[in-house]
Scaffold this motif. Structure first.
Motif: not given
Length: 252
Positions: A165-174, A176-182, A213-215
């Motif tokens: 779960m921690l690894r999933k939370l720290a992944d870069p995420v798309q 609202h059509e924007r790639l956010l920093a990990p 969204y991450l959680c």
């Protein structure tokens, strides 16, 4: 019987200065009427004793930035969604809620509660550090450099948080059509029975709803969210509902 007159007019006569200069002294928090601080030039006086602080200056008071510990149930620029309308956090910025251990050295004036801009929005479900400011430079810093400024947030979730779960939370995420920093995520504490876990998030360029969204993506149910730092400025020991000034040496 003496006819009441405006304090600014009486002070101008007493100091042999212009009405505008008298207003500046009053609004600057330098004038007392019978020992009581008065900051309204329109205040009416008759025969009261009017005193001007020996350190009085005509220099305009500097713009200020206020750091508020917003409690849950107060909104700061974001709507939490359906349900009863939350009270605006701005209403908490009063003399009565000023933290008694504020070490900024700034004299509290009524002018400090006017023309404040919200620089770090937060909805009513979350708590923690919210920044209000009169300083346009602070607004530009927090808005234009948002992708570089790290927010530290404590998130309490239900149940145990696994390494996966921690690894999933720290992944870069798309988002609202924007790639956010990990995000940098670590376990802050966990109950012995693993009924709940506190996570420490450090995010640059935090977007409203990003933590939710991450959680959700990691299968975690949020119980509480609390922002404790913006950039290099921590909330410190502010009690819920209290505020302090941003000190001269502090920078976001």
């Amino acid at each position: 019987m003496t006819e009441p007159v405006r304090l600014a007019k009486r002070l101008a006569e007493q100091l042999a200065c212009s009405r505008r200069e008298a207003e500046q002294y009053i609004e600057g928090g330098w004038v007392r009427v019978d020992g009581q601080l008065v900051e309204e030039p329109m205040f009416r006086v008759t025969t009261q004793k009017i005193e001007v602080d020996p350190d009085a200056t005509l220099l305009a008071p500097p713009t200020v930035t206020l750091l508020l510990h917003k409690p849950v149930g107060f909104t700061a620029g974001l709507d939490a969604g359906p349900g009863p309308k939350a009270q605006a956090a701005l209403a908490l910025l009063t003399r009565e809620n000023h933290a008694p251990d504020d070490r900024s050295g700034i004299r509290t004036l009524k002018k400090h509660f006017a023309q404040l801009r919200l620089a770090t929005p937060m909805d009513s479900r979350a708590s923690g550090l919210v920044v209000y400011t009169q300083d346009g430079r602070v607004v530009r810093k927090l808005e234009e450099d948002a992708d570089l400024i790290e927010h530290e947030v404590i998130v309490e979730v239900a149940g145990e948080v696994t390494p996966g779960m921690l690894r999933k939370l720290a992944d870069p995420v798309q988002y609202h059509e924007r790639l956010l920093a990990p995000a940098k995520v670590s376990v802050s504490s966990q109950n012995e029975d693993a009924a709940e876990t506190k996570l420490r998030f450090a995010l640059k360029g935090e977007r409203p709803g990003q933590i939710d969204y991450l959680c959700e993506s990691a299968g975690l149910q949020i119980r509480s969210v609390k922002r404790i730092r913006v950039g290099r400025v921590p909330m410190t020991a502010l009690a819920p509902g209290q505020w302090r000034y941003l000190a001269e040496h502090e920078r976001f």
